[in-house]
Design a protein around this motif. Structure first.
Motif, PDB file in Angstrom:
ATOM      1  N   VAL A 120      16.618 -37.356 -14.758  1.00  0.00           N
ATOM      2  CA  VAL A 120      17.512 -38.487 -14.969  1.00  0.00           C
ATOM      3  C   VAL A 120      16.782 -39.554 -15.755  1.00  0.00           C
ATOM      4  O   VAL A 120      15.631 -39.873 -15.467  1.00  0.00           O
TER       5      VAL A 120
ATOM      6  N   LEU B  83      17.024 -43.571 -16.971  1.00  0.00           N
ATOM      7  CA  LEU B  83      17.650 -44.862 -16.749  1.00  0.00           C
ATOM      8  C   LEU B  83      17.155 -45.802 -17.830  1.00  0.00           C
ATOM      9  O   LEU B  83      15.953 -45.940 -18.041  1.00  0.00           O
TER      10      LEU B  83
ATOM     11  N   CYS C 131      22.120 -51.125 -16.761  1.00  0.00           N
ATOM     12  CA  CYS C 131      21.297 -49.927 -16.574  1.00  0.00           C
ATOM     13  C   CYS C 131      22.184 -48.722 -16.808  1.00  0.00           C
ATOM     14  O   CYS C 131      23.097 -48.452 -16.009  1.00  0.00           O
TER      15      CYS C 131
ATOM     16  N   ALA D 235      22.645 -44.791 -16.912  1.00  0.00           N
ATOM     17  CA  ALA D 235      22.065 -43.561 -16.372  1.00  0.00           C
ATOM     18  C   ALA D 235      22.518 -42.369 -17.210  1.00  0.00           C
ATOM     19  O   ALA D 235      23.644 -42.335 -17.689  1.00  0.00           O
TER      20      ALA D 235
ATOM     21  N   MET E 118      24.914 -40.561 -10.845  1.00  0.00           N
ATOM     22  CA  MET E 118      23.869 -40.562  -9.828  1.00  0.00           C
ATOM     23  C   MET E 118      24.374 -40.887  -8.440  1.00  0.00           C
ATOM     24  O   MET E 118      23.586 -41.031  -7.524  1.00  0.00           O
TER      25      MET E 118
ATOM     26  N   MET F 296      21.685 -46.922  -6.001  1.00  0.00           N
ATOM     27  CA  MET F 296      21.092 -47.472  -7.226  1.00  0.00           C
ATOM     28  C   MET F 296      20.801 -48.938  -6.996  1.00  0.00           C
ATOM     29  O   MET F 296      21.436 -49.587  -6.162  1.00  0.00           O
TER      30      MET F 296
ATOM     31  N   ASN G 172      28.646 -44.560 -15.988  1.00  0.00           N
ATOM     32  CA  ASN G 172      27.336 -44.337 -15.350  1.00  0.00           C
ATOM     33  C   ASN G 172      26.413 -45.542 -15.571  1.00  0.00           C
ATOM     34  O   ASN G 172      25.224 -45.394 -15.886  1.00  0.00           O
TER      35      ASN G 172
ATOM     36  N   ALA H  21      17.136 -45.459  -9.170  1.00  0.00           N
ATOM     37  CA  ALA H  21      18.192 -44.621  -8.619  1.00  0.00           C
ATOM     38  C   ALA H  21      17.598 -43.546  -7.735  1.00  0.00           C
ATOM     39  O   ALA H  21      16.490 -43.053  -7.987  1.00  0.00           O
TER      40      ALA H  21
ATOM     41  N   TYR I   5      13.712 -42.352  -9.256  1.00  0.00           N
ATOM     42  CA  TYR I   5      14.006 -42.486 -10.677  1.00  0.00           C
ATOM     43  C   TYR I   5      13.970 -43.950 -11.071  1.00  0.00           C
ATOM     44  O   TYR I   5      14.603 -44.789 -10.426  1.00  0.00           O
TER      45      TYR I   5
END
Length: 125
Positions: free
Chosen positions: A2, A4, A22, A24, A28, A34, A76, A97, A115
């Motif tokens: 992933v 970010l 942010c 992604a 997520m 998050m 996302n 996340a 992440y």
């Protein structure tokens, strides 16, 4: 894997506002959490605000009433609206996340997240 990517940082005067984003690389949010963390020079990284799967948000006491977290699941993307900024809000802000569930008590703890983005600088003068 992933990714970010944060954006929206900058320099503002005290009392001003900024909105951090942010993005992604994939969704997520099914079971995890998050959030935003920040780290000022010489200080430990601290949790700022988090949101979990039922939409519950948690905020650090220092930002309650000034910062608002929101999420656009279609994009996302996680947002942090920061109002009434103070010089002590100056820091590198990181998006984090974690797709796996975590206990509520852990949500503002950086060690609970796997992440991380690379950060965006916020400077308040």
């Amino acid at each position: 894997h992933v990714q970010l990517v944060e954006s929206g940082g900058g320099s503002v005067q005290a009392g001003g506002s900024l909105r951090l984003s942010c993005a992604a690389s994939r969704y997520m949010y099914d079971n995890g959490c998050m959030g935003w963390f920040r780290q000022a020079p010489g200080k430990e990284r601290e949790g700022v605000a988090t949101i979990d799967t039922d939409g519950s948000t948690r905020y650090a006491d220092s930002v309650k009433g000034r910062f608002t977290l929101s999420i656009d699941n279609a994009k996302n993307t996680l947002y942090l609206q920061m109002n009434s900024l103070k010089p002590e809000d100056s820091a590198m802000y990181y998006c984090a996340a974690e797709p796996d569930p975590m206990p509520p008590a852990a949500r503002l703890m950086d060690l609970a997240y796997n992440y991380w983005g690379r950060g965006t600088q916020v400077t308040v003068s």
